[in-house]
Design a protein around this motif. Structure first.
Motif, mmCIF file in Angstrom:
data_model
loop_
_atom_site.group_PDB
_atom_site.id
_atom_site.type_symbol
_atom_site.label_atom_id
_atom_site.label_comp_id
_atom_site.label_asym_id
_atom_site.label_seq_id
_atom_site.Cartn_x
_atom_site.Cartn_y
_atom_site.Cartn_z
ATOM 1 N N TYR A 170 -25.483 -76.530 -2.943
ATOM 2 C CA TYR A 170 -24.112 -76.675 -2.717
ATOM 3 C C TYR A 170 -23.642 -75.135 -2.601
ATOM 4 O O TYR A 170 -22.299 -74.928 -2.792
ATOM 5 C CB TYR A 170 -23.205 -77.374 -4.012
ATOM 6 N N ASP A 171 -24.314 -74.360 -2.486
ATOM 7 C CA ASP A 171 -24.013 -72.778 -2.201
ATOM 8 C C ASP A 171 -22.776 -72.706 -1.329
ATOM 9 O O ASP A 171 -22.964 -72.905 -0.211
ATOM 10 C CB ASP A 171 -24.905 -71.861 -1.847
ATOM 11 N N GLY A 172 -21.659 -72.184 -1.926
ATOM 12 C CA GLY A 172 -20.278 -72.166 -0.977
ATOM 13 C C GLY A 172 -19.747 -73.356 -0.705
ATOM 14 O O GLY A 172 -18.526 -73.427 0.016
ATOM 15 N N ASP A 173 -20.098 -74.418 -1.191
ATOM 16 C CA ASP A 173 -19.457 -75.748 -1.084
ATOM 17 C C ASP A 173 -18.276 -75.796 -1.932
ATOM 18 O O ASP A 173 -18.088 -75.778 -3.112
ATOM 19 C CB ASP A 173 -20.523 -76.946 -1.426
ATOM 20 N N PRO A 174 -16.822 -76.123 -1.279
ATOM 21 C CA PRO A 174 -15.637 -75.946 -1.952
ATOM 22 C C PRO A 174 -15.685 -77.173 -2.865
ATOM 23 O O PRO A 174 -14.690 -77.057 -3.690
ATOM 24 C CB PRO A 174 -14.629 -75.792 -0.872
ATOM 25 N N SER A 175 -16.335 -78.166 -2.722
ATOM 26 C CA SER A 175 -16.413 -79.253 -3.489
ATOM 27 C C SER A 175 -16.949 -79.138 -5.051
ATOM 28 O O SER A 175 -16.736 -79.996 -5.838
ATOM 29 C CB SER A 175 -16.843 -80.647 -2.969
ATOM 30 N N LYS A 176 -17.777 -77.936 -5.132
ATOM 31 C CA LYS A 176 -18.500 -77.566 -6.174
ATOM 32 C C LYS A 176 -17.591 -76.436 -6.807
ATOM 33 O O LYS A 176 -17.480 -75.516 -6.213
ATOM 34 C CB LYS A 176 -19.978 -77.402 -6.065
ATOM 35 N N ILE A 177 -17.750 -76.632 -8.319
ATOM 36 C CA ILE A 177 -17.182 -75.398 -9.046
ATOM 37 C C ILE A 177 -17.993 -74.237 -9.208
ATOM 38 O O ILE A 177 -17.731 -73.185 -8.958
ATOM 39 C CB ILE A 177 -16.668 -76.020 -10.442
ATOM 40 N N TRP A 178 -19.505 -74.376 -9.103
ATOM 41 C CA TRP A 178 -20.605 -73.409 -9.421
ATOM 42 C C TRP A 178 -21.011 -73.126 -8.133
ATOM 43 O O TRP A 178 -21.127 -73.942 -7.154
ATOM 44 C CB TRP A 178 -21.445 -73.956 -10.366
ATOM 45 N N ALA A 179 -21.230 -72.027 -7.916
ATOM 46 C CA ALA A 179 -22.006 -71.212 -6.609
ATOM 47 C C ALA A 179 -22.904 -70.216 -7.082
ATOM 48 O O ALA A 179 -23.021 -69.982 -8.084
ATOM 49 C CB ALA A 179 -20.775 -70.829 -5.708
ATOM 50 N N LYS A 180 -23.683 -69.804 -6.015
ATOM 51 C CA LYS A 180 -24.651 -68.642 -6.358
ATOM 52 C C LYS A 180 -24.759 -67.403 -5.465
ATOM 53 O O LYS A 180 -24.481 -67.831 -4.252
ATOM 54 C CB LYS A 180 -26.022 -69.423 -6.336
ATOM 55 N N ASN A 181 -24.699 -66.539 -5.616
ATOM 56 C CA ASN A 181 -24.792 -65.105 -5.038
ATOM 57 C C ASN A 181 -26.178 -65.161 -4.367
ATOM 58 O O ASN A 181 -27.230 -65.666 -4.655
ATOM 59 C CB ASN A 181 -24.658 -63.908 -5.569
ATOM 60 N N LYS A 182 -26.340 -64.610 -3.138
ATOM 61 C CA LYS A 182 -27.661 -64.328 -2.732
ATOM 62 C C LYS A 182 -28.353 -63.548 -3.331
ATOM 63 O O LYS A 182 -28.141 -62.793 -3.801
ATOM 64 C CB LYS A 182 -27.356 -63.946 -0.940
ATOM 65 N N GLU A 183 -29.572 -63.473 -3.053
ATOM 66 C CA GLU A 183 -30.666 -62.401 -3.796
ATOM 67 C C GLU A 183 -29.974 -61.066 -3.462
ATOM 68 O O GLU A 183 -29.579 -60.517 -2.426
ATOM 69 C CB GLU A 183 -31.961 -62.514 -3.263
ATOM 70 N N ARG A 184 -29.983 -60.304 -4.617
ATOM 71 C CA ARG A 184 -29.647 -58.781 -4.505
ATOM 72 C C ARG A 184 -30.554 -58.047 -5.418
ATOM 73 O O ARG A 184 -30.327 -58.310 -6.827
ATOM 74 C CB ARG A 184 -27.914 -58.761 -5.008
ATOM 75 N N GLU A 185 -31.503 -57.310 -5.108
ATOM 76 C CA GLU A 185 -32.189 -56.523 -5.692
ATOM 77 C C GLU A 185 -33.101 -57.491 -6.535
ATOM 78 O O GLU A 185 -33.381 -57.145 -7.776
ATOM 79 C CB GLU A 185 -31.659 -55.639 -6.784
ATOM 80 N N GLY A 186 -33.625 -58.529 -5.692
ATOM 81 C CA GLY A 186 -34.694 -59.507 -6.651
ATOM 82 C C GLY A 186 -33.805 -60.393 -7.487
ATOM 83 O O GLY A 186 -34.586 -61.200 -8.070
ATOM 84 N N LYS A 187 -32.554 -60.263 -7.897
ATOM 85 C CA LYS A 187 -31.936 -61.205 -8.745
ATOM 86 C C LYS A 187 -30.979 -62.155 -7.846
ATOM 87 O O LYS A 187 -30.290 -61.869 -6.738
ATOM 88 C CB LYS A 187 -31.078 -60.469 -9.801
ATOM 89 N N ARG A 205 -13.030 -70.384 -5.011
ATOM 90 C CA ARG A 205 -12.477 -70.935 -3.836
ATOM 91 C C ARG A 205 -12.885 -72.291 -3.956
ATOM 92 O O ARG A 205 -12.520 -73.294 -2.764
ATOM 93 C CB ARG A 205 -13.225 -70.130 -2.850
ATOM 94 N N SER A 206 -13.264 -72.941 -5.090
ATOM 95 C CA SER A 206 -13.502 -74.347 -5.233
ATOM 96 C C SER A 206 -12.312 -75.141 -5.169
ATOM 97 O O SER A 206 -11.228 -74.445 -5.444
ATOM 98 C CB SER A 206 -14.259 -74.486 -6.492
ATOM 99 N N ASP A 207 -12.291 -76.361 -4.647
ATOM 100 C CA ASP A 207 -10.939 -77.066 -4.370
ATOM 101 C C ASP A 207 -10.278 -77.247 -5.669
ATOM 102 O O ASP A 207 -8.947 -77.205 -5.830
ATOM 103 C CB ASP A 207 -11.014 -78.648 -3.867
ATOM 104 N N PHE A 208 -10.920 -77.682 -6.748
ATOM 105 C CA PHE A 208 -10.643 -77.877 -8.344
ATOM 106 C C PHE A 208 -9.642 -76.243 -8.534
ATOM 107 O O PHE A 208 -8.394 -76.301 -8.908
ATOM 108 C CB PHE A 208 -11.452 -78.036 -9.284
ATOM 109 N N ILE A 209 -10.349 -75.401 -8.395
ATOM 110 C CA ILE A 209 -9.752 -74.050 -9.144
ATOM 111 C C ILE A 209 -8.668 -73.575 -8.078
ATOM 112 O O ILE A 209 -7.654 -73.128 -8.514
ATOM 113 C CB ILE A 209 -10.716 -73.164 -9.255
ATOM 114 N N SER A 210 -8.920 -73.662 -6.696
ATOM 115 C CA SER A 210 -7.764 -72.991 -5.759
ATOM 116 C C SER A 210 -6.425 -74.046 -5.901
ATOM 117 O O SER A 210 -5.509 -73.446 -5.835
ATOM 118 C CB SER A 210 -8.274 -73.108 -4.432
ATOM 119 N N GLN A 211 -6.551 -75.472 -6.135
ATOM 120 C CA GLN A 211 -5.576 -76.022 -6.194
ATOM 121 C C GLN A 211 -4.723 -75.743 -7.615
ATOM 122 O O GLN A 211 -3.730 -75.718 -7.588
ATOM 123 C CB GLN A 211 -5.848 -77.590 -6.501
#
Length: 509
Positions: free
Chosen positions: A372-389, A397-403
């Motif tokens: 669900y990376d970037g899925d507005p229907s989910k509260i949690w998301a994940k950044n792409k790899e950055r320096e191996g992390k 931007r999730s629907d719940f929080i944006s509302q």
């Protein structure tokens, strides 16, 4: 002119010094089992008392070939004659029986039966300290006053050997409490080690070895899932390598890589066979076997691919089988707990290690990737790899929080988003990982938590109704598309609360 003199070591000093070689209770017990296997034992019985009324002892009885008088004298000698060892023996320096036993106790008694004749001998450290002589005590049957039941069991066998440990001075120092309790704890802690070290003998399909602890049979672990079936286990074909022994003879080692199934694909039987999910994580890498007996495990010998987290390597294991003729080349130690890969083998194994590491990383990464990376229907998301992390965060931007944020001005929204960022940075990764490893089901919200969620749902529904000028059912339908209100039961409680409140207002307003 130089001359030769006989320089005999002082028995009291040598025997006392060898007690500090670093044997754990489990490794000392494993050394005794080695001798039983070398004697072609089919059954091994380990016993110790559980009642405080009995004298503390530990006994190991096997139904192997036994020893006559001369063989027993040799076995009790420090540096016993290795010419009597065969290519399949598990012995190493002719010291194991004595050094392992006396590392845990002060009295070692060995009783052996062969060709219908029983012989018994004892090393008594206190007697050696007193006499300062290499005096091994030859016992008669009347002097075997401890472990009478086990001695009677030996007499009933066609052949076999009984080893008895008594006078546990180190257990008294380790724990000021009961020696019986300490002994019981040591044996319990050693059981898993025995189940792993001798798992090939315990799990083999033809004439498996049976080991009993106080008449309870122990099971062998299965670190490569050879015996605990899983269709996703990738146990690859073995390859052979030729080495030269210290005697300039040729010897063959075999190498067999394995990529275990992802933990979500493991059955309960698989997890038990592996020794638990914590063991899966902590014991990746090489498993070096000497004559089928596990010597060292859970290490990459500094050959693993750099910049790959150990967490991503946990599914990779490499089985290495060596004969005892390569003991010197592999630097097998007296305790048979350590080994070093010869330089001549390092280059040959590097590619195998790289392949296993990459495969394990791939399996971990693919299964760990959030759908669900970037899925507005989910509260949690994940950044792409950055320096191996990779970073997990609460998605504003999730629907719940944006509302929720639409009810606030820009300044307040920025404050709330900063708050969410702080919360995101404090995720208890270790606790979450441990819960997943232990297969604990996620706890449902308690009453107070559920009340907060319902009230938040009431607020969210009111915001949607006010902004969209829609009905309650339309608002609830919109909310049902995102967490946490994609739960029918929870959404029904929100509706029930709002319909029961004529003003449709939250008590938190």
């Amino acid at each position: 002119m130089s001359k030769l003199i006989e320089n005999i070591p002082s028995p009291d000093v040598l025997m006392s010094s060898m007690r500090a070689m670093g044997y754990s209770f489990g490794s000392a017990l494993a050394d005794l089992i080695d001798n039983s296997i070398s004697a072609n034992a089919k059954n091994i019985w380990i016993n110790f008392p559980i009642s405080e009324s009995e004298n503390p002892y530990l006994s190991l009885l096997d139904d192997g070939c036994g020893m006559n008088y001369e063989e027993l004298v040799n076995a009790m000698k420090y540096g016993s004659n290795r010419s009597m060892y065969g290519k399949n023996d598990l012995g190493r320096f002719g010291l194991g029986l004595k050094s392992a036993s006396l590392s845990q106790c002060r009295k070692l008694t060995v009783v052996s039966k062969k060709d219908g004749v029983i012989n018994a001998m004892r090393w008594d450290l206190d007697e050696v300290l007193k006499t300062k002589k290499w005096d091994c005590i030859v016992l008669d049957e009347l002097e075997l006053d401890i472990c009478k039941d086990n001695f009677q069991a030996l007499k009933r066998l066609k052949s076999g050997t009984l080893v008895i440990w008594t006078s546990f001075d180190l257990l008294k120092k380790k724990d000021d409490g009961s020696v019986i309790d300490s002994l019981s704890m040591e044996v319990d802690d050693s059981e898993k080690q025995i189940s792993l070290v001798f798992h090939r003998f315990l799990n083999r399909k033809v004439n498996p070895l049976k080991i009993y602890i106080n008449n309870r049979e122990i099971k062998g672990l299965d670190p490569f899932l050879e015996y605990s079936f899983n269709p996703k286990n990738d146990l690859k074909k073995a390859s052979e390598m030729e080495l030269t022994t210290a005697e300039e003879e040729k010897a063959i080692i075999t190498v067999r890589p394995c990529i275990l199934p992802h933990q979500n694909d493991l059955t309960l039987e698989n997890i038990e066979a592996l020794g638990g999910l914590d063991f899966l994580k902590d014991n990746q890498g090489f498993y070096v076997y000497r004559n089928q007996r596990l010597i060292v495990y859970g290490t990459w010998f500094r050959l693993s691919v750099k910049n790959i987290s150990p967490e991503l390597l946990k599914y990779g294991r490499i089985m290495v089988d060596i004969p005892n003729s390569l003991d010197d080349v592999w630097e097998i130690d007296i305790k048979k707990q350590n080994a070093n890969i010869p330089r001549s083998v390092l280059t040959l194994l590097k590619k195998v290690v790289q392949d296993v590491c990459r495969s394990s990383e791939s399996k971990s990464s693919k299964r760990a990737r959030l759908t669900y990376d970037g899925d507005p229907s989910k509260i949690w998301a994940k950044n792409k790899e950055r320096e191996g992390k990779e970073t997990f965060y609460i998605n504003p931007r999730s629907d719940f929080i944006s509302q929720f944020l639409e009810e606030f001005d820009d300044k307040s929204q920025k404050k709330i988003i900063r708050l969410l960022s702080v919360v995101s940075s404090c995720i208890p990764f270790d606790d979450i990982y441990n819960s997943v490893c232990n297969k604990r089901a996620p706890e449902k919200p308690n009453n107070d938590q559920q009340e907060v969620i319902i009230e938040a749902g009431v607020e969210q529904a009111n915001v949607i109704i006010n902004i969209r000028k829609c009905t309650l059912d339309d608002a609830l339908k919109a909310m049902s598309k995102y967490a946490p209100f994609d739960d029918d039961e929870l959404l029904a409680k929100v509706k029930e609360r709002m319909e029961g409140d004529k003003n449709g207002q939250s008590k938190f307003n």
